[in-house]
Design an enzyme around this catalytic site. Structure first.
Site, PDB file in Angstrom:
ATOM      1  N   ARG A   1       0.845  -1.200   0.000  1.00 58.85           N
ATOM      2  CA  ARG A   1       0.000   0.000   0.000  1.00 58.85           C
ATOM      3  C   ARG A   1       0.889   1.263   0.000  1.00 58.85           C
ATOM      4  O   ARG A   1       0.540   2.282  -0.576  1.00 58.85           O
ATOM      5  CB  ARG A   1      -0.948   0.010   1.201  1.00 58.85           C
TER       6      ARG A   1
ATOM      7  N   SER B   1      -4.522   5.761   5.287  1.00 59.62           N
ATOM      8  CA  SER B   1      -4.364   4.306   5.293  1.00 59.62           C
ATOM      9  C   SER B   1      -4.033   3.742   3.919  1.00 59.62           C
ATOM     10  O   SER B   1      -3.211   2.833   3.784  1.00 59.62           O
ATOM     11  CB  SER B   1      -5.644   3.643   5.816  1.00 59.62           C
TER      12      SER B   1
ATOM     13  N   GLU C   1     -18.066   4.671  -1.118  1.00 56.83           N
ATOM     14  CA  GLU C   1     -17.321   4.036  -2.207  1.00 56.83           C
ATOM     15  C   GLU C   1     -18.129   3.908  -3.497  1.00 56.83           C
ATOM     16  O   GLU C   1     -17.599   4.066  -4.599  1.00 56.83           O
ATOM     17  CB  GLU C   1     -16.828   2.649  -1.772  1.00 56.83           C
TER      18      GLU C   1
ATOM     19  N   PHE D   1     -14.418  -2.728   0.719  1.00 56.00           N
ATOM     20  CA  PHE D   1     -15.381  -1.727   0.268  1.00 56.00           C
ATOM     21  C   PHE D   1     -15.256  -1.425  -1.227  1.00 56.00           C
ATOM     22  O   PHE D   1     -16.258  -1.198  -1.908  1.00 56.00           O
ATOM     23  CB  PHE D   1     -15.206  -0.452   1.083  1.00 56.00           C
TER      24      PHE D   1
ATOM     25  N   HIS E   1      -5.429  -3.054   1.977  1.00 51.92           N
ATOM     26  CA  HIS E   1      -5.875  -3.797   3.163  1.00 51.92           C
ATOM     27  C   HIS E   1      -6.656  -5.058   2.781  1.00 51.92           C
ATOM     28  O   HIS E   1      -7.701  -5.358   3.351  1.00 51.92           O
ATOM     29  CB  HIS E   1      -6.717  -2.914   4.078  1.00 51.92           C
TER      30      HIS E   1
ATOM     31  N   ASP F   1      -8.472  -5.677  12.597  1.00 50.12           N
ATOM     32  CA  ASP F   1      -9.767  -5.167  12.122  1.00 50.12           C
ATOM     33  C   ASP F   1     -10.792  -6.282  11.953  1.00 50.12           C
ATOM     34  O   ASP F   1     -11.993  -6.022  11.880  1.00 50.12           O
ATOM     35  CB  ASP F   1      -9.595  -4.421  10.789  1.00 50.12           C
TER      36      ASP F   1
ATOM     37  N   ARG G   1      -1.675  -4.467   3.745  1.00 51.83           N
ATOM     38  CA  ARG G   1      -1.324  -3.599   4.874  1.00 51.83           C
ATOM     39  C   ARG G   1       0.018  -3.994   5.481  1.00 51.83           C
ATOM     40  O   ARG G   1       0.778  -3.154   5.956  1.00 51.83           O
ATOM     41  CB  ARG G   1      -2.415  -3.704   5.940  1.00 51.83           C
TER      42      ARG G   1
END
Length: 313
Positions: A10, A37, A58, A83, A109, A117, A167
């Protein structure tokens, strides 16, 4: 591998966007209130006028991206994979895929390595979803070098592209003078004669670790890095399968519909081969430290080697 430099893909995505922004005025970046993020904040800092925070919306973001693409801009829209691929699937299909617009989706992610998460954010279905959309190119880079190259190649390709980033920091394995990236082409990283390991994303580095462990037991594994899951490099897989007669796929994704499914479909049609799919088996993830989860689901080098050895027996 522990001594090798590690970078999260990322982070590579954010840096690659900055480079593209400096080279091309038609690059615009959209984000869903996650710039820190997804690392699009790197682009935002230098090009605030070409960075749009669409908020936690989104589906709307994809629609805006489609609008930009229809005017000749090249939009990169970013959010967590859950998402970008899950929540916005209808818009990706109908507003981007159906008209075959030049929209790039930077999904970060992805997989269980999202960690704490938990299941709601650990997207294990995104590759399967995106594979069903006609004309969608899917890139899942293994490291920093491949991620940067994939972003550049996505810009140069006319049409929708789904880019998958992680991530967790992963080893840089492609930092070589002769490295060459091409959409639709796999890379042979290690030659072997007993089994072919076809891996994607963070599992490429782990598969190389597994190959070393297997070599200590006299098992010589061939390792292939597949960054482009669609269109799949069938030739490199079939060529290896003809040599080893055993194929194992490894992915940080459900074994249903992802890399394993793509390889199984290709081999069934072209060169039927005994194979095993390593990934997450029809279940949701759980909350926990990323590296511990990779170990729990036997997606680290040790777990892969264990499963490959059992498969060969």
């Amino acid at each position: 591998m522990s001594e090798v430099k590690k970078i999260a893909t990322r982070e590579s995505y954010g840096n690659a966007l900055l480079e593209l922004g400096r080279e091309h005025d038609n690059v615009v970046v959209l984000d869903a209130d996650l710039a820190a993020s997804t690392k699009t904040a790197i682009f935002q800092k230098e090009f605030p006028e070409r960075h749009i925070d669409c908020g936690i919306a989104e589906s709307n973001m994809i629609g805006i991206a489609a609008g930009f693409a229809s005017t000749g801009m090249v939009p990169f829209c970013s959010s967590f994979a859950m998402f970008a691929a899950g929540r916005a699937f209808e818009q990706v299909r109908n507003s981007v895929g159906y008209p075959h617009l030049n929209v790039k989706i930077g999904a970060t992610h992805a997989g269980i390595s999202v960690g704490e998460d938990g299941a709601t954010h650990q997207c294990l279905e995104d590759i399967a979803l995106m594979r069903t959309i006609p004309g969608m190119t899917i890139l899942n880079p293994a490291d920093d070098v491949e991620a940067r190259a994939a972003v550049k190649a996505a810009y140069e390709l006319d049409g929708p592209v789904y880019l998958r980033f992680g991530r967790l920091a992963v080893p840089v394995i492609n930092d070589k003078p002769d490295y060459h990236f091409e959409i639709g082409k796999g890379t042979l990283l290690r030659e072997g004669t007993d089994v072919t390991i076809v891996a994607t994303g963070l599992e490429v580095a782990e598969s190389l670790v597994a190959a070393e462990l297997l070599a200590q037991k006299g098992i010589h594994a061939e390792v292939i890095d597949i960054c482009t899951i669609k269109p799949l490099d069938v030739d490199i897989i079939v060529k290896s399968a003809e040599k080893t007669n055993r194929v194992v796929t490894v992915e940080e994704h459900s074994v249903i519909g992802g890399l394993g499914g793509a390889v199984a479909e290709a081999l069934a049609e072209v060169r039927p081969t005994k194979m095993k799919r390593i990934g997450v088996y029809d279940q949701f993830g759980v909350s926990g430290p990323a590296e511990e989860l990779v170990h729990k689901y036997e997606l680290d080098g040790e777990g892969i080697a264990k499963q490959v050895e059992a498969f060969l027996k």
